[in-house]
Design a protein around this motif. Structure first.
Motif, mmCIF file in Angstrom:
data_model
loop_
_atom_site.group_PDB
_atom_site.id
_atom_site.type_symbol
_atom_site.label_atom_id
_atom_site.label_comp_id
_atom_site.label_asym_id
_atom_site.label_seq_id
_atom_site.Cartn_x
_atom_site.Cartn_y
_atom_site.Cartn_z
ATOM 1 N N VAL A 71 0.786 -1.232 0.000
ATOM 2 C CA VAL A 71 0.000 0.000 0.000
ATOM 3 C C VAL A 71 0.817 1.281 0.000
ATOM 4 O O VAL A 71 0.350 2.300 -0.493
ATOM 5 N N SER A 72 1.997 1.288 0.567
ATOM 6 C CA SER A 72 2.768 2.529 0.543
ATOM 7 C C SER A 72 4.265 2.250 0.638
ATOM 8 O O SER A 72 4.869 2.421 1.689
ATOM 9 N N PRO A 73 4.856 1.836 -0.483
ATOM 10 C CA PRO A 73 6.303 1.616 -0.471
ATOM 11 C C PRO A 73 7.045 2.946 -0.385
ATOM 12 O O PRO A 73 6.573 3.962 -0.895
ATOM 13 N N ASN A 74 8.180 2.919 0.279
ATOM 14 C CA ASN A 74 8.975 4.125 0.472
ATOM 15 C C ASN A 74 10.437 3.735 0.343
ATOM 16 O O ASN A 74 10.880 2.756 0.937
ATOM 17 N N ASN A 75 11.206 4.495 -0.420
ATOM 18 C CA ASN A 75 12.614 4.206 -0.660
ATOM 19 C C ASN A 75 13.432 5.442 -0.294
ATOM 20 O O ASN A 75 13.206 6.510 -0.834
ATOM 21 N N ARG A 76 14.357 5.289 0.653
ATOM 22 C CA ARG A 76 15.145 6.428 1.112
ATOM 23 C C ARG A 76 16.629 6.076 1.033
ATOM 24 O O ARG A 76 17.058 5.039 1.525
ATOM 25 N N GLN A 77 17.409 6.964 0.392
ATOM 26 C CA GLN A 77 18.854 6.723 0.303
ATOM 27 C C GLN A 77 19.451 6.808 1.691
ATOM 28 O O GLN A 77 19.188 7.736 2.447
ATOM 29 N N PHE A 78 20.255 5.816 2.027
ATOM 30 C CA PHE A 78 20.851 5.747 3.345
ATOM 31 C C PHE A 78 22.301 6.200 3.306
ATOM 32 O O PHE A 78 22.689 7.115 3.989
ATOM 33 N N MET A 79 23.096 5.543 2.456
ATOM 34 C CA MET A 79 24.495 5.898 2.347
ATOM 35 C C MET A 79 25.021 5.322 1.028
ATOM 36 O O MET A 79 24.921 4.125 0.793
ATOM 37 N N GLN A 115 11.001 0.855 2.902
ATOM 38 C CA GLN A 115 9.880 0.521 3.769
ATOM 39 C C GLN A 115 8.768 -0.033 2.889
ATOM 40 O O GLN A 115 8.350 0.616 1.928
ATOM 41 N N ASN A 116 8.323 -1.229 3.224
ATOM 42 C CA ASN A 116 7.306 -1.916 2.436
ATOM 43 C C ASN A 116 6.107 -2.216 3.327
ATOM 44 O O ASN A 116 6.126 -3.165 4.102
ATOM 45 N N LYS A 117 5.075 -1.387 3.229
ATOM 46 C CA LYS A 117 3.863 -1.585 4.027
ATOM 47 C C LYS A 117 2.859 -2.376 3.199
ATOM 48 O O LYS A 117 2.503 -1.964 2.090
ATOM 49 N N THR A 131 12.791 -12.545 7.071
ATOM 50 C CA THR A 131 12.482 -11.123 7.141
ATOM 51 C C THR A 131 11.413 -10.911 8.196
ATOM 52 O O THR A 131 10.382 -11.585 8.191
ATOM 53 N N LEU A 132 11.658 -9.968 9.090
ATOM 54 C CA LEU A 132 10.771 -9.711 10.213
ATOM 55 C C LEU A 132 9.651 -8.753 9.824
ATOM 56 O O LEU A 132 9.895 -7.694 9.246
ATOM 57 N N GLY A 133 8.435 -9.132 10.163
ATOM 58 C CA GLY A 133 7.277 -8.260 9.974
ATOM 59 C C GLY A 133 7.101 -7.373 11.197
ATOM 60 O O GLY A 133 7.167 -7.858 12.327
ATOM 61 N N ASP A 170 10.425 -4.047 6.231
ATOM 62 C CA ASP A 170 11.400 -3.017 5.896
ATOM 63 C C ASP A 170 12.786 -3.649 5.802
ATOM 64 O O ASP A 170 13.117 -4.545 6.574
ATOM 65 N N MET A 171 13.579 -3.162 4.850
ATOM 66 C CA MET A 171 14.907 -3.756 4.656
ATOM 67 C C MET A 171 15.838 -2.804 3.942
ATOM 68 O O MET A 171 15.398 -1.846 3.307
#
Length: 136
Positions: free
Chosen positions: A39-47, A54-56, A93-95, A114-115
């Motif tokens: 429903v709302s994937p989110n991708n954020r640059q970390f390093m 984030q995969n909801k 993978t932990l929910g 999330d991973m």
């Protein structure tokens, strides 16, 4: 891959009597069944080339009995257990952030997987390399 992991976990817990849909179905749902939607994937640059994704997901459950609330509450308890840890590409993978909500006799179960992801760019290799020795 996450949807596959969720589907496998649901099938292991509930069996083949519960149909699992991974695409939108306009009509003809065969109840009892599950529908899995990110429903709302989110991708954020970390390093560098490392990203935190984030995969909801929302797992909808459509009950078949006349006692829809009781059936949904039973399924909710089982979802907390079976979706706590799933396999994604062979890795556990932990929910997290698991919540359940009932509306009009349908259970909506939210869970995050999330991973960290690393972008690997394909590098072209040299076709040939000539070395000349000029002497010392």
């Amino acid at each position: 891959s996450i949807i596959d992991g969720i589907s496998i976990a649901l099938n292991a817990e509930f069996g083949d009597a519960y149909k699992i849909y991974t695409e939108n179905v306009e009509q003809g749902l065969k109840e009892p069944c599950f529908s899995i939607v990110c429903v709302s994937p989110n991708n954020r640059q970390f390093m560098g080339k490392k990203y935190f994704r984030q995969n909801k997901f929302c797992v909808h459950f459509f009950p078949s009995s006349d006692e829809k609330v009781a059936e949904c509450m039973d399924v909710l308890d089982r979802l907390y257990d079976c979706l706590e840890i799933i396999k994604v590409d062979g890795e556990e993978t932990l929910g997290t952030k698991m919540t359940g909500e009932m509306d009009s006799g349908v259970l909506s179960f939210m869970v995050n997987y999330d991973m960290f992801m690393v972008k690997v760019e394909e590098q072209s290799q040299m076709e040939s390399l000539n070395i000349e020795w000029l002497g010392a």
